[in-house]
Structure formats: structure tokens, C-alpha cells
Design a protein around this motif. Structure first.
Motif, PDB file in Angstrom:
ATOM      1  N   THR A 110      13.706 -49.613   3.490  1.00  0.00           N
ATOM      2  CA  THR A 110      12.580 -49.487   4.426  1.00  0.00           C
ATOM      3  C   THR A 110      11.510 -50.548   4.201  1.00  0.00           C
ATOM      4  OG1 THR A 110      11.386 -47.921   3.014  1.00  0.00           O
ATOM      5  CG2 THR A 110      12.976 -47.003   4.568  1.00  0.00           C
ATOM      6  N   HIS A 111      11.528 -51.194   3.038  1.00  0.00           N
ATOM      7  CA  HIS A 111      10.440 -52.105   2.677  1.00  0.00           C
ATOM      8  C   HIS A 111      10.466 -53.423   3.446  1.00  0.00           C
ATOM      9  CE1 HIS A 111      13.816 -53.225   0.023  1.00  0.00           C
ATOM     10  NE2 HIS A 111      13.355 -54.452   0.172  1.00  0.00           N
ATOM     11  N   PRO A 135       6.811 -53.306   8.119  1.00  0.00           N
ATOM     12  CA  PRO A 135       5.416 -53.136   7.703  1.00  0.00           C
ATOM     13  C   PRO A 135       5.208 -51.801   6.989  1.00  0.00           C
ATOM     14  CG  PRO A 135       5.524 -54.000   9.927  1.00  0.00           C
ATOM     15  CD  PRO A 135       6.930 -53.643   9.547  1.00  0.00           C
ATOM     16  N   PRO A 136       4.227 -51.707   6.087  1.00  0.00           N
ATOM     17  CA  PRO A 136       4.078 -50.528   5.235  1.00  0.00           C
ATOM     18  C   PRO A 136       4.036 -49.192   5.964  1.00  0.00           C
ATOM     19  CG  PRO A 136       2.724 -52.288   4.380  1.00  0.00           C
ATOM     20  CD  PRO A 136       3.293 -52.790   5.677  1.00  0.00           C
ATOM     21  N   LYS A 137       3.306 -49.085   7.064  1.00  0.00           N
ATOM     22  CA  LYS A 137       3.215 -47.797   7.751  1.00  0.00           C
ATOM     23  C   LYS A 137       4.576 -47.367   8.300  1.00  0.00           C
ATOM     24  CE  LYS A 137      -1.689 -47.816   9.005  1.00  0.00           C
ATOM     25  NZ  LYS A 137      -2.673 -47.755  10.110  1.00  0.00           N
ATOM     26  N   ALA A 181       7.462 -48.442   7.101  1.00  0.00           N
ATOM     27  CA  ALA A 181       8.299 -48.192   5.924  1.00  0.00           C
ATOM     28  C   ALA A 181       8.083 -46.776   5.404  1.00  0.00           C
ATOM     29  CB  ALA A 181       7.986 -49.208   4.834  1.00  0.00           C
ATOM     30  N   ALA A 182       6.823 -46.349   5.320  1.00  0.00           N
ATOM     31  CA  ALA A 182       6.532 -45.005   4.815  1.00  0.00           C
ATOM     32  C   ALA A 182       7.107 -43.937   5.737  1.00  0.00           C
ATOM     33  CB  ALA A 182       5.025 -44.825   4.658  1.00  0.00           C
ATOM     34  N   PRO A 220       9.043 -46.439   0.257  1.00  0.00           N
ATOM     35  CA  PRO A 220       8.479 -47.596   0.970  1.00  0.00           C
ATOM     36  C   PRO A 220       7.909 -48.594  -0.041  1.00  0.00           C
ATOM     37  CG  PRO A 220       6.917 -45.793   1.040  1.00  0.00           C
ATOM     38  CD  PRO A 220       8.121 -45.275   0.301  1.00  0.00           C
ATOM     39  N   ASN A 276       7.211 -51.609  -0.407  1.00  0.00           N
ATOM     40  CA  ASN A 276       6.191 -52.632  -0.155  1.00  0.00           C
ATOM     41  C   ASN A 276       4.797 -52.033  -0.090  1.00  0.00           C
ATOM     42  OD1 ASN A 276       6.910 -51.312   2.217  1.00  0.00           O
ATOM     43  ND2 ASN A 276       6.554 -53.084   3.526  1.00  0.00           N
ATOM     44  N   ASP A 277       4.675 -50.726  -0.290  1.00  0.00           N
ATOM     45  CA  ASP A 277       3.383 -50.046  -0.410  1.00  0.00           C
ATOM     46  C   ASP A 277       3.457 -49.176  -1.661  1.00  0.00           C
ATOM     47  OD1 ASP A 277       1.144 -48.407  -0.276  1.00  0.00           O
ATOM     48  OD2 ASP A 277       1.218 -48.224   1.906  1.00  0.00           O
ATOM     49  N   ALA A 287       1.910 -45.654  -1.487  1.00  0.00           N
ATOM     50  CA  ALA A 287       2.711 -44.754  -0.657  1.00  0.00           C
ATOM     51  C   ALA A 287       4.017 -44.392  -1.354  1.00  0.00           C
ATOM     52  CB  ALA A 287       2.995 -45.403   0.698  1.00  0.00           C
ATOM     53  N   SER A 288       4.546 -45.308  -2.154  1.00  0.00           N
ATOM     54  CA  SER A 288       5.775 -45.019  -2.894  1.00  0.00           C
ATOM     55  C   SER A 288       5.553 -43.914  -3.919  1.00  0.00           C
ATOM     56  CB  SER A 288       6.291 -46.285  -3.593  1.00  0.00           C
ATOM     57  OG  SER A 288       6.764 -47.226  -2.651  1.00  0.00           O
TER      58      SER A 288
END
Length: 326
Positions: free
Chosen positions: A78-79, A82-84, A86-87, A115, A117-118, A121-122
């Protein structure tokens, strides 16, 4: 003896259905056989029934005599979005994994998708997946859009994983220098193994494994080239002061104490080398099902041919995984 396939991949239909509505950069086409094809920069995956149909997958396991699969998503992860987005996709995937676990019990044990890249959030999704959804850990990629797993932005995630004594499986993704691997499928054939090796080496030399000793790291594809190159890492530790800044033991001490190695390498020589290096109790059966270069029959054939004791073989086929997940 129970058989646990630790390395294989499942793309839940809920994840595939969410790609377009979520605004993901991935897009799907349909091939001549009616299989969805997920396209992403530089690569694609053909979603054969085993990738996306859990009932079909169960029938394959029944036929092959496999008792349990530890399922995970795989590339592109998912990364890459974009972060949102991906989450959101990570949460959808984990909810779908939890649904499979609820329906099939221990036949399928999921590792969480994060996710990556965040990092914040990960951590949040990791805690939800482990505490609320009951997952034993997560699958990480060997780098996150070019950033190594040793980067300190990931340390809060490792702290959470360490607190839970979680399983963290490392699966390769686009390696640095992928431009030289565009021909002949050299990215997955060569680059994946090198990137896994690089990720494990950085986790050791950076002190991550020493700092978070309760994390149970699993390396895909027999650890890349770790069993073959580990002695060279020890020589580097003895020769170069900067290799000793964060660790006070040779790298092999950490690679044997904190890591497990799955058997997605079906040749006797490498399998024997990995057993000699890490010990039979650190080897986990893995098939890479249902990718084109994965195979449950080849996994079983290779492991059953190993000249090891029945107890050691039983451990590799399933006992070691059961202990790791306990």
C-alpha cells in the motif's frame, strides 16, 4: 505431521475492489483467462484464482496436504500510494484478512499490511491489527520507496512490535538500482534476494535487532543471500570500526538469534547451507504460492528430500512455525 506454509500471498477481493474507488495509482485490467492484472510502476501481478479466491485456495491446500498458511499481501504494497490512500487500503486489507481468519480458523493466519510510508499510521494500524484483530505481527517490505528499514522513522513501529513480541516478516520489493534489472525478470530473480540481504544487514548493523530484541524477524526466500554472505559481515565487523558502533557482537550472533528463514528456495544446496548456518529450528516451510515461480509441490519435494532427522524435518514443515506463532 502438521504442515505450515509461512510464505505465500493473498490479495483479498475487498482490496482489489477498493483500488479504483480509493484513488490508488494502481490500475487493473483483465487478461484473456479472466484474471485481474494489477499494474504498478515497472511491474504487474496476474491475480490467478489462488491469489484472490480463498475457497479455491483452501481446496488446493486440502489436495496438497497443507494444514495452515500464514497469508500476507505482497508487492506492490500500500505504501506506493499517498499516505491517506495507503492507510485506507491497509485497513481494508486487514479487515478482509480478519474475516478470512474468522471463517476458516487456524487454516489461514494473516500478517498485517501496513501503510509504511506513514510511520505514525503504521503504528496505529499495527496496534489495531494485533490487539483488535488478533494478528501475530506484520509483513514489511525490504525498503519503503527507497528508504531502508533501519531508518529511525520506523523505530516507533519496532517499539510497538517489541512490546508485543511480534512476528515481522520481511518481503522484498523494488531494489535500489532496479534500472539494471528490467530484462529477463531479473528484479524478482536477482534483485529481490539482494534487497532482502541489504535490509537484514542494515537492521543488524544499525542496532535495531539489539535495541528491540523481542521482535521475531522472518526473512523471505531463505534470507536472500544471508546464509552465504554472513561470514563476510562478521569480517566487516572485525575490520571496520563503524560496523561496531551500534552492536557489540558479530552480525551472525544477531542473524542466528533474532531471525528465521523461509524455504522459498527449492534447491538442496542452499537449504542445507541455511540449516547449517541458522539451525534447523530456524527454518520455516514456504512455497510462494500462487506466484508463477512459487510451488507447494516443489516446497514439499525439496523439504522431504533433506537428509535430516525426522524431528528436524517435522520442525521445518510446521513445528517451527507453530512455536514462532505461539
Amino acid at each position: 505431521m502438521p504442515i505450515v506454509d509461512f510464505h505465500n500471498h493473498y490479495y483479498p477481493p475487498e482490496y482489489l475492489d477498493a483500488l479504483a474507488p480509493s484513488g490508488s495509482s494502481l490500475h487493473i485490467t483483465i487478461d484473456a483467462d479472466g484474471n485481474p492484472v494489477v499494474h504498478y510502476p515497472g511491474d504487474y501481478n496476474v491475480m490467478v484464482p489462488g491469489h484472490r479466491d480463498i475457497a479455491y485456495r483452501k481446496s488446493v491446500l486440502d489436495e496438497q496436504g497443507v494444514d495452515t498458511q500464514v497469508i500476507s499481501l505482497t508487492t506492490p504494497g500500500t505504501h506506493v500510494d499517498p499516505p491517506k490512500i495507503a492507510a485506507k487500503l491497509a485497513a481494508i486489507t486487514n479487515d478482509a484478512f480478519a474475516k478470512v481468519r474468522a471463517e476458516y480458523g487456524t487454516r489461514f493466519i494473516p500478517l498485517a499490511t501496513l501503510p509504511l510510508n506513514d510511520p505514525a499510521a503504521s503504528v496505529k494500524e499495527f496496534q489495531r491489527a494485533t490487539a483488535e484483530l488478533g494478528m501475530p505481527g506484520a509483513m514489511l517490505f525490504s525498503n519503503v520507496n527507497g528508504t531502508g528499514l533501519d531508518d529511525q522513522q520506523f523505530w516507533p513501529l519496532y517499539e510497538a512490535a517489541n512490546d508485543r513480541g511480534a512476528v515481522m516478516m520481511i518481503h522484498p520489493t523494488y531494489p535500489l538500482g532496479v534500472e539494471a534489472m528490467r530484462e529477463y525478470w531479473l528484479m524478482p530473480l536477482n534483485g529481490f534476494l539482494f534487497d532482502t540481504t541489504l535490509a537484514a544487514s542494515k537492521l543488524v548493523f544499525s542496532g535495531v535487532c539489539k535495541r528491540y530484541p523481542r521482535i521475531k524477524w522472518v526473512l523471505g526466500h531463505l534470507g536472500g543471500t544471508i546464509p552465504y554472505l554472513a561470514e563476510r559481515l562478521d569480517r566487516g565487523w572485525r575490520a571496520f570500526p563503524d560496523c561496531r558502533v551500534h552492536i557489540d557482537e558479530p552480525p551472525t550472533a544477531y542473524l542466528k538469534r533474532h531471525f528465521w528463514y523461509d524455504t522459498v528456495n527449492f534447491a538442496q544446496g542452499p537449504l542445507k547451507l541455511a540449516i547449517e548456518f541458522a539451525g534447523a529450528d530456524r527454518i520455516l516451510a514456504g512455497s510462494d504460492y500462487p506466484h508463477k515461480i512459487g510451488s507447494i509441490p516443489l516446497m514439499l519435494e525439496a523439504l522431504n528430500a533433506l537428509p535430516i532427522t525426522p524431528d528436524a524435518k517435522a520442525g521445518i514443515l510446521g513445528g517451527n512455525a507453530a512455536s514462532l506463532l505461539a
